[in-house]
Design an enzyme around this catalytic site. Sequence first.
Site, PDB file in Angstrom:
ATOM      1  N   SER A  91      67.548   7.126   9.173  1.00 28.25           N
ATOM      2  CA  SER A  91      66.834   7.578   7.975  1.00 28.25           C
ATOM      3  C   SER A  91      67.749   7.873   6.801  1.00 28.25           C
ATOM      4  O   SER A  91      67.265   8.084   5.700  1.00 28.25           O
ATOM      5  CB  SER A  91      66.016   8.826   8.294  1.00 28.25           C
ATOM      6  OG  SER A  91      66.873   9.867   8.714  1.00 28.25           O
ATOM      7  N   LYS A 106      68.880  15.279   5.988  1.00 31.39           N
ATOM      8  CA  LYS A 106      68.225  14.627   4.854  1.00 31.39           C
ATOM      9  C   LYS A 106      68.888  15.090   3.554  1.00 31.39           C
ATOM     10  O   LYS A 106      69.686  16.020   3.542  1.00 31.39           O
ATOM     11  CB  LYS A 106      66.729  15.009   4.779  1.00 31.39           C
ATOM     12  CG  LYS A 106      65.939  14.740   6.016  1.00 31.39           C
ATOM     13  CD  LYS A 106      65.492  13.307   6.130  1.00 31.39           C
ATOM     14  CE  LYS A 106      64.718  13.096   7.411  1.00 31.39           C
ATOM     15  NZ  LYS A 106      65.259  12.122   8.303  1.00 31.39           N
TER      16      LYS A 106
END
Lengths: 166, 175
Positions: free
Chosen positions: A40, A83
């Site tokens: 991701s 993230k």
Amino acid sequence: MLRGVLGKTFRLVGYTIQYGCIAHCAFEYVGGVVMCSGPSMEPTIQNSDVVFAENLSRHFYGIQRGDIVIAKSPSDPKSNICKRVIGLEGDKILTNSPSDFFKSHSYVPTGHVWLEGDNLQNSTDSRYYGPIPYGLIRGRIFFKIWPLSDIGFLRDSPNGHRFSDD
Amino acid sequence: MAQSKGWVRRYFKAFCKGFFVAVPVAVTFLDRVACVARVEGASMQPSLNPGGSQSSDVVLLNHWKVRNFEVQRGDIVSLVSPKNPEQKIIKRVIALEGDIVKTMGHKNRYVKVPRGHIWVEGDHHGHSFDSNSFGPVSLGLLHAHATHILWPPERWQKLESVLPPERLLVQSEAE
């Protein structure tokens, strides 16, 4: 004979406790080495990269937009997610893809942050589970140490500026 | 002269050794095992702070019990406030993941607690900033389990994990 063995065992236990506590203080208050998995955050961080994370920014509330952070997953407290911070509290976030006709946005509530992975097509992040509380953030990633071909400080987001703040 | 210098050096070495052992061990103990904290506010009356601002209770916070994020309904827990990460709040666990709660003052009448979250409320309804204001909280914000009141001495007691009878659940996952 027995007293010698007992004495050695106690000393070993004592050293283990002492070094374990020093390790805990180092990881909790300074930082440590982390291995990331998952797609991701490509291309900034690939699967199985090893990075340095520091925990000082979290304790002094110095996390900024554009930082890559490690946080506890909101739906599973025993696993961590990695993230990029797109918005802090009070920021206006675009919550839909650019191809949609109607632009919809929302504001990040107080005490929360909005996270997105760099690999927007393949990332489960705040677009899916909403903003997460600041208290879940564990540390900030700032340096990659493996693979050696990609060693160095981490790049800015490849997605340009996805946020507008006013 | 040489003897007093030797004494100072030995003292300094012993001090450093003690310091580097005692401080990490103490910090790790307070972070991972247990610590104490003073309770402020009226949101958990009458269980905690029944005297209001005259006398604040001091509770024992047990980190070791929640190291795997296991809590039961009715436990009194401390957690990082979702609205202000610099503050810790102390509330009672009303519902676990999968339960459906009938809320008091929340924008939805019934809420199903999502996976990895819990629903917390203060015992003093109406005077409590809890899940009825900010919704279910993630288990990752859990800080400790308050097990005993330590001060004032006339209030020494073990805190029981009971759900207030008027807050029985609509539906619980365990059944």
